[in-house]
Design an enzyme around this catalytic site. Structure first.
Site, mmCIF file in Angstrom:
data_model
loop_
_atom_site.group_PDB
_atom_site.id
_atom_site.type_symbol
_atom_site.label_atom_id
_atom_site.label_comp_id
_atom_site.label_asym_id
_atom_site.label_seq_id
_atom_site.Cartn_x
_atom_site.Cartn_y
_atom_site.Cartn_z
ATOM 1 N N ASP A 120 0.820 -1.206 0.000
ATOM 2 C CA ASP A 120 0.000 0.000 0.000
ATOM 3 C C ASP A 120 0.860 1.266 0.000
ATOM 4 O O ASP A 120 0.690 2.134 0.842
ATOM 5 C CB ASP A 120 -0.881 -0.064 1.263
ATOM 6 N N GLU A 180 3.248 -8.276 7.432
ATOM 7 C CA GLU A 180 1.991 -8.921 7.077
ATOM 8 C C GLU A 180 2.104 -10.013 6.016
ATOM 9 O O GLU A 180 1.372 -9.995 5.019
ATOM 10 C CB GLU A 180 0.971 -7.864 6.638
ATOM 11 N N TYR A 234 -6.755 -2.964 12.725
ATOM 12 C CA TYR A 234 -7.600 -1.855 12.261
ATOM 13 C C TYR A 234 -9.040 -1.988 12.730
ATOM 14 O O TYR A 234 -9.961 -1.747 11.970
ATOM 15 C CB TYR A 234 -7.471 -1.716 10.737
ATOM 16 N N GLU A 248 0.777 -1.318 14.173
ATOM 17 C CA GLU A 248 -0.028 -0.414 13.341
ATOM 18 C C GLU A 248 -1.414 -0.321 13.946
ATOM 19 O O GLU A 248 -2.010 -1.349 14.298
ATOM 20 C CB GLU A 248 -0.175 -0.942 11.897
#
Ligand code: GCB
Length: 606
Positions: A163, A424, A479, A515
């Site tokens: 990303d 990840e 998230y 994160e």
């Protein structure tokens, strides 16, 4: 690999500046042999800078394949007794270097340095034409991986699973430097601490085999006093009442290595000086210890990213970013998702900022693409990340090389307290353990002194992940409140707590939330829980912080991201990823105050 340095015996010439530049349209650069002639300066590009955003043509910004950089260089006429090298701090992702018509070196891997000796190619005082070819293609066999497909319009397009925008070119400095014939080739320093005593183990490689008594090693403190001296390639300096390198309070000794013409002659043939921070790093139970004291990470995942220069290193941005981080109360950051310019680590060494250093292994995960980033998944028939047609043995070799080069470059930095092997990866998919285990073993062989981690993602929860036991510290990217339970912070809070308690129960390792965050459009305000508003970003962070304070094993919090950054465009990445606490031009969103309150007021963690 030592960073080039100007000393009493070495010279360093910067080749940064404005170079001729061309985008390659031919498919076969070897046929065109552009390096055999002068490239007309129709286009010129700055070095260091990614080239993508310099120009105004999409054909350059989105170009897939090779570009050419060229400039003229002079070898200083005083270098007749020296050996001299070209060094590129990075060429993203593949670089090939030619001196006039001679090929001198090729390197694959976009974020680590490479060099070539050119002593026999150009005489001192002579000019030469330096041509650097840079290719930005990512394939299943590169780190990070990607793939190139030809679209219906016949244009080649680069796809990848990560990303951030595929910034390309010469984003770091280029150097010409001299070293004496007999020179220091490499230094490895390892430090440890016992009470008030510091230990500095060093090992020196020289370009030729020379007698022990010709290698003189001195340790000098910050006021210039000599506190230790010996001869030999390898030894341990014991420093009583050592000034330790502490987070937020750095102390740097200088290890000066000199090669003498003869023992006692006083004639120095080569001299190199390395900054050394005396500190220890350990993981005991669920605590991360620096100098035997529990350390709690506050800070960010970051990117090398700025308007116009892309990933181009810039000292003004670098120092400003460190000040902004300090203003929030951050004591650390992760080099997500690739090794940053060495200047960044030197600055962190000097100022006591703690760093988690990461390889460019991001996007080893096909499950992520469609779902999260809206990027076209591939291969169409098989969604498996680890397979002969996707991430395979060749990718693993490239990954191993990335680990070797990262450790070779960064092993001596006191700021680096942990290696992150990947971000990840598909850690619940078949094949991941076979892929990862040898890499973790390699990492530990190359550096047994620092803990090793990877960043786990939500698709591999505690009951499905198959690799966490290989690592020392659990780094979790989560998230809740954003991709999951968006606009529902109550449910997000419960889910986050259950998640963390599950890992704590199963592993008992320290946990760093590596994160967490929310996209936020600066200037959008709302009283209710409206995603993208500045208030929502703050409330989401507050929610995470409440949970962290309830879970004993949490030893750190790295918000995603320090600043907004550029990404491939999708319908939910409008001019980039907006999870920054600062905008891309480094203005604070409201959440900066939220972090500042927490990180400056609540300084001590048990
Ligand atoms: C992640 C990735 C990071 C992305 C982030 C996001 O999990 O590690 O590279 O930018 O999520 O914002 O989605």
């Amino acid at each position: 690999m030592l960073k080039p340095q100007a000393t009493s015996t070495r010279e360093l010439v910067s080749l940064d500046g404005i170079w001729s530049f061309a985008v390659v349209t031919t498919t076969d650069v070897d046929e065109e042999r552009i390096w055999t002639g002068v490239i007309p300066p129709k286009l010129q590009a700055p070095v260091p800078a990614s080239y993508n955003d310099i120009f105004v043509q999409e054909s350059i910004r989105g170009h897939v394949g090779w570009v050419y950089y060229q400039r003229q260089v002079f070898v200083p006429h005083g270098w007749s007794q020296e050996r001299y090298f070209l060094r590129l701090d990075a060429a993203t992702h593949q670089g090939r270097v030619y001196v006039d018509e001679h090929f001198v070196v090729e390197h694959i891997g976009g974020y680590t340095p490479f060099e070539a000796e050119i002593t026999n190619l150009v005489a001192p005082g002579q000019p030469f034409r330096l041509t650097v070819l840079v290719n930005n293609e990512l394939t299943w066999h590169t780190i990070p991986p990607g793939r190139v497909e030809v679209g219906q319009n016949g244009e080649r397009k680069q796809y990848y699973q990560h990303d951030f925008f595929n910034y390309s070119g010469l984003a770091r400095s280029v150097w010409l430097y001299s070293v004496p014939t007999v020179a220091v080739d490499d230094i490895t320093v390892k430090t440890d601490v016992d009470g008030t005593t510091g230990f500095v183990d060093f090992e020196i490689k020289t370009s030729q085999s020379i007698d022990e008594d010709r290698v003189q090693v001195s340790l000098i403190d910050e006021v210039g006093s000599l506190i230790y001296q010996t001869v030999g390639h390898k030894n341990r300096a014991v420093v009583k009442s050592a000034h330790l390198w502490e987070p937020g309070a750095a102390y740097l000794y200088q290890l000066r290595v000199e090669i003498m013409a003869a023992p006692g002659s006083g004639i120095v043939l080569d001299s190199y000086q390395l900054a050394v921070g005396v500190r220890s790093v350990k993981v005991i139970g669920n605590r991360f210890l620096i100098n035997d004291k529990p350390f709690y990470f506050t800070g960010f995942g970051r990117h090398e990213d700025a308007p116009v220069r892309g990933k181009g290193h810039d000292n003004a941005y670098m120092i400003h970013d460190f000040h902004l981080m300090g203003w929030t109360g951050a004591n650390s950051f992760r080099c997500s998702h690739y090794p940053y310019a060495e200047e960044v680590l030197e600055y962190a060494d000097r100022h006591g900022i703690v760093v988690i250093d990461e390889t460019p292994a991001v996007g080893l995960n096909l499950g992520i693409v469609g779902g999260v980033f809206g990027v076209k998944p591939s291969p169409k028939s098989s969604p498996l990340t680890f397979s002969p047609d996707t991430i395979n043995d060749k990718t693993q070799s490239a990954h191993a090389q990335a680990i070797r080069e990262l450790i070779a470059r960064d092993k001596n930095h006191p700021c680096v307290v942990m290696w992150a092997v990947a971000n990840e990866p598909a850690s619940a998919e078949p094949g991941v353990r076979e892929y990862m285990e040898p890499l973790v073993t390699l990492n530990r062989q190359l550096d047994p002194t620092r803990p090793v981690c990877f960043a786990n993602m939500i698709h591999a929860p505690v009951e499905k992940d198959t690799i966490t036991d290989l690592f020392d510290v659990l780094c979790l990217n989560r998230y809740y409140g954003w991709y999951a339970y968006n606009a529902d912070l109550d449910t997000a809070e419960q889910a986050l707590e259950e998640d963390l308690l599950g890992w704590q129960k199963k592993y008992g390792n320290p946990i760093i939330m590596s994160e967490y965050g929310a996209d936020t459009q600066v200037g959008l305000h709302a009283t209710l829980d409206v995603p993208w508003s500045e208030e929502y970003q703050s409330r989401l962070l507050d929610m995470y912080h409440r949970v962290f304070d309830r879970v004993d094993s949490v030893v750190g919090e790295h918000v995603w991201n320090f600043a907004d950054f550029q990404c491939p465009t999708t319908i939910f990445r409008i001019d980039g990823n907006k999870k920054g606490i600062f905008t891309r031009d480094r203005r604070p969103k409201s959440a900066a105050q939220t972090l500042r309150r927490r990180w400056t007021e609540q300084k001590t963690y048990e």
